[in-house]
Design a protein around this motif. Structure first.
Motif, PDB file in Angstrom:
ATOM      1  N   THR A  31       0.842  -1.195   0.000  1.00  0.00           N
ATOM      2  CA  THR A  31       0.000   0.000   0.000  1.00  0.00           C
ATOM      3  C   THR A  31       0.874   1.240   0.000  1.00  0.00           C
ATOM      4  O   THR A  31       1.965   1.237   0.560  1.00  0.00           O
ATOM      5  CB  THR A  31      -0.947   0.031   1.216  1.00  0.00           C
ATOM      6  OG1 THR A  31      -1.752   1.222   1.160  1.00  0.00           O
ATOM      7  CG2 THR A  31      -0.187  -0.001   2.537  1.00  0.00           C
ATOM      8  N   THR A  32       0.401   2.293  -0.654  1.00  0.00           N
ATOM      9  CA  THR A  32       1.125   3.558  -0.675  1.00  0.00           C
ATOM     10  C   THR A  32       0.674   4.467   0.458  1.00  0.00           C
ATOM     11  O   THR A  32       1.225   5.547   0.628  1.00  0.00           O
ATOM     12  CB  THR A  32       0.913   4.275  -2.023  1.00  0.00           C
ATOM     13  OG1 THR A  32      -0.494   4.467  -2.224  1.00  0.00           O
ATOM     14  CG2 THR A  32       1.480   3.445  -3.166  1.00  0.00           C
ATOM     15  N   TRP A  33      -0.325   4.045   1.210  1.00  0.00           N
ATOM     16  CA  TRP A  33      -0.823   4.843   2.321  1.00  0.00           C
ATOM     17  C   TRP A  33      -0.086   4.484   3.605  1.00  0.00           C
ATOM     18  O   TRP A  33       0.537   3.425   3.703  1.00  0.00           O
ATOM     19  CB  TRP A  33      -2.321   4.630   2.491  1.00  0.00           C
ATOM     20  CG  TRP A  33      -3.159   5.371   1.492  1.00  0.00           C
ATOM     21  CD1 TRP A  33      -2.745   5.912   0.314  1.00  0.00           C
ATOM     22  CD2 TRP A  33      -4.552   5.628   1.582  1.00  0.00           C
ATOM     23  NE1 TRP A  33      -3.792   6.492  -0.341  1.00  0.00           N
ATOM     24  CE2 TRP A  33      -4.925   6.336   0.413  1.00  0.00           C
ATOM     25  CE3 TRP A  33      -5.526   5.330   2.516  1.00  0.00           C
ATOM     26  CZ2 TRP A  33      -6.226   6.747   0.171  1.00  0.00           C
ATOM     27  CZ3 TRP A  33      -6.824   5.750   2.275  1.00  0.00           C
ATOM     28  CH2 TRP A  33      -7.162   6.455   1.124  1.00  0.00           C
ATOM     29  N   ALA A  44      -2.160  -2.985   4.806  1.00  0.00           N
ATOM     30  CA  ALA A  44      -3.201  -3.509   3.930  1.00  0.00           C
ATOM     31  C   ALA A  44      -3.052  -5.022   3.853  1.00  0.00           C
ATOM     32  O   ALA A  44      -1.946  -5.540   3.711  1.00  0.00           O
ATOM     33  CB  ALA A  44      -3.097  -2.895   2.537  1.00  0.00           C
ATOM     34  N   ASP A  97     -10.444  -7.189   1.064  1.00  0.00           N
ATOM     35  CA  ASP A  97      -9.220  -6.411   1.166  1.00  0.00           C
ATOM     36  C   ASP A  97      -9.448  -5.338   2.220  1.00  0.00           C
ATOM     37  O   ASP A  97     -10.435  -4.606   2.161  1.00  0.00           O
ATOM     38  CB  ASP A  97      -8.847  -5.791  -0.175  1.00  0.00           C
ATOM     39  CG  ASP A  97      -8.266  -6.820  -1.134  1.00  0.00           C
ATOM     40  OD1 ASP A  97      -7.791  -6.429  -2.198  1.00  0.00           O
ATOM     41  OD2 ASP A  97      -8.282  -8.021  -0.812  1.00  0.00           O
ATOM     42  N   PHE A 120      -7.777  -2.235   4.835  1.00  0.00           N
ATOM     43  CA  PHE A 120      -6.704  -1.277   5.104  1.00  0.00           C
ATOM     44  C   PHE A 120      -6.949  -0.633   6.457  1.00  0.00           C
ATOM     45  O   PHE A 120      -8.064  -0.215   6.770  1.00  0.00           O
ATOM     46  CB  PHE A 120      -6.657  -0.178   4.030  1.00  0.00           C
ATOM     47  CG  PHE A 120      -5.696   0.926   4.353  1.00  0.00           C
ATOM     48  CD1 PHE A 120      -4.341   0.771   4.139  1.00  0.00           C
ATOM     49  CD2 PHE A 120      -6.149   2.122   4.888  1.00  0.00           C
ATOM     50  CE1 PHE A 120      -3.442   1.783   4.451  1.00  0.00           C
ATOM     51  CE2 PHE A 120      -5.266   3.147   5.202  1.00  0.00           C
ATOM     52  CZ  PHE A 120      -3.914   2.971   4.982  1.00  0.00           C
ATOM     53  N   GLY A 124       1.485   1.591  -6.319  1.00  0.00           N
ATOM     54  CA  GLY A 124       1.665   0.383  -5.530  1.00  0.00           C
ATOM     55  C   GLY A 124       1.622  -0.887  -6.373  1.00  0.00           C
ATOM     56  O   GLY A 124       2.013  -1.951  -5.925  1.00  0.00           O
ATOM     57  N   CYS A 167      -7.453  -3.401  -8.699  1.00  0.00           N
ATOM     58  CA  CYS A 167      -8.041  -3.077  -7.401  1.00  0.00           C
ATOM     59  C   CYS A 167      -9.397  -3.760  -7.220  1.00  0.00           C
ATOM     60  O   CYS A 167     -10.231  -3.739  -8.111  1.00  0.00           O
ATOM     61  CB  CYS A 167      -8.205  -1.575  -7.290  1.00  0.00           C
ATOM     62  SG  CYS A 167      -9.087  -1.046  -5.828  1.00  0.00           S
ATOM     63  N   CYS A 177      -8.164   5.282  -3.173  1.00  0.00           N
ATOM     64  CA  CYS A 177      -8.081   3.884  -2.791  1.00  0.00           C
ATOM     65  C   CYS A 177      -6.693   3.550  -2.257  1.00  0.00           C
ATOM     66  O   CYS A 177      -5.711   3.904  -2.886  1.00  0.00           O
ATOM     67  CB  CYS A 177      -8.384   2.996  -3.997  1.00  0.00           C
ATOM     68  SG  CYS A 177      -8.217   1.242  -3.644  1.00  0.00           S
ATOM     69  N   PRO A 178      -6.597   2.905  -1.083  1.00  0.00           N
ATOM     70  CA  PRO A 178      -5.277   2.593  -0.519  1.00  0.00           C
ATOM     71  C   PRO A 178      -4.622   1.371  -1.134  1.00  0.00           C
ATOM     72  O   PRO A 178      -3.476   1.076  -0.839  1.00  0.00           O
ATOM     73  CB  PRO A 178      -5.594   2.330   0.950  1.00  0.00           C
ATOM     74  CG  PRO A 178      -6.985   1.806   0.940  1.00  0.00           C
ATOM     75  CD  PRO A 178      -7.684   2.530  -0.175  1.00  0.00           C
ATOM     76  N   PHE A 179      -5.328   0.620  -1.972  1.00  0.00           N
ATOM     77  CA  PHE A 179      -4.765  -0.623  -2.472  1.00  0.00           C
ATOM     78  C   PHE A 179      -4.091  -0.430  -3.826  1.00  0.00           C
ATOM     79  O   PHE A 179      -4.647  -0.541  -4.844  1.00  0.00           O
ATOM     80  CB  PHE A 179      -5.854  -1.700  -2.561  1.00  0.00           C
ATOM     81  CG  PHE A 179      -6.457  -1.977  -1.211  1.00  0.00           C
ATOM     82  CD1 PHE A 179      -5.759  -2.707  -0.271  1.00  0.00           C
ATOM     83  CD2 PHE A 179      -7.673  -1.449  -0.863  1.00  0.00           C
ATOM     84  CE1 PHE A 179      -6.296  -2.938   0.988  1.00  0.00           C
ATOM     85  CE2 PHE A 179      -8.212  -1.680   0.389  1.00  0.00           C
ATOM     86  CZ  PHE A 179      -7.528  -2.427   1.303  1.00  0.00           C
TER      87      PHE A 179
END
Length: 199
Positions: free
Chosen positions: A56-58, A62, A76, A78, A170, A186, A197-199
């Motif tokens: 994850t880029t957040w 995740a 999924d 997060f 990501g 995603c 979206c965090p994924f």
């Protein structure tokens, strides 16, 4: 052979379930893609999941939770490391209420108790024999070769001007190319931009 250690924690009660418990058993098999087994007990049911870490880029963790009943159903999830209002899950409960047992369980094992191993510990794990045929990289469909995606511009409460304009993709790790081993599109159907979206 000794059994894997299982950790247990009570989750905060909710209106729908006064008694909620999470049980976490890390996977100690180094060749397994599964990070461990997660069992969530509520007043109504006990559900067992296989847990797999996702990139994850957040700022958070995740994971993909795969039901162990053979149904193929998965979620999924997060969990933001500092702000639970930014948590996300693909289950119907989260879509309806903005929180769920999956995000609560992930927070318990990742942040409150730190039972879930930090993904950076295995980020440089061996990806296979050097004698196998090397796959040729292809342009990443998610970022279209740029290595970046538009940053999350909103959270559950509306637009956020303080979020970054762009984040590292990501899907390809910022390389702009993939070899075919990366995660699929995603799960929320965000498409190539994956905005918010965090994924």
């Amino acid at each position: 052979m000794t059994a894997n250690t299982t950790f247990t924690e009570a989750l905060t009660p909710t209106k729908s379930s006064k008694n909620r418990t999470v049980r976490w058993t890390p996977c100690e098999n180094g060749t397994c893609l599964c990070t461990g087994k997660l069992v969530i007990d509520t007043d109504r049911e006990r559900v067992t999941y296989g847990l797999v870490e996702l990139p994850t880029t957040w700022a958070g963790r995740a994971v993909r939770l795969l039901k162990a009943d053979g149904s193929g159903e998965c979620y999924d999830v997060f969990a933001h490391e500092a702000d639970d209002r930014q948590d996300r899950c693909g289950c119907k409960g989260f879509e309806r209420f903005g929180h769920c047992k999956h995000t609560a369980a992930l927070r318990a094992i990742a942040f409150e108790n730190r039972w879930l191993t930090d993904p950076r510990a295995f980020a440089e794990a061996d990806t296979g024999s050097t004698e196998t045929q090397e796959q040729q990289p292809a342009t990443c469909d998610a970022c279209r070769g740029s290595g970046q995606l538009p940053g999350p511009r909103h959270d559950a409460y509306g637009p956020r001007s303080d979020y970054p304009e762009f984040v590292t993709c990501g899907h390809c790790g910022g390389a702009g190319a993939v070899t075919g081993d990366e995660l699929p599109e995603c799960f929320r159907g965000c498409g190539p931009s994956r905005e918010g979206c965090p994924f």
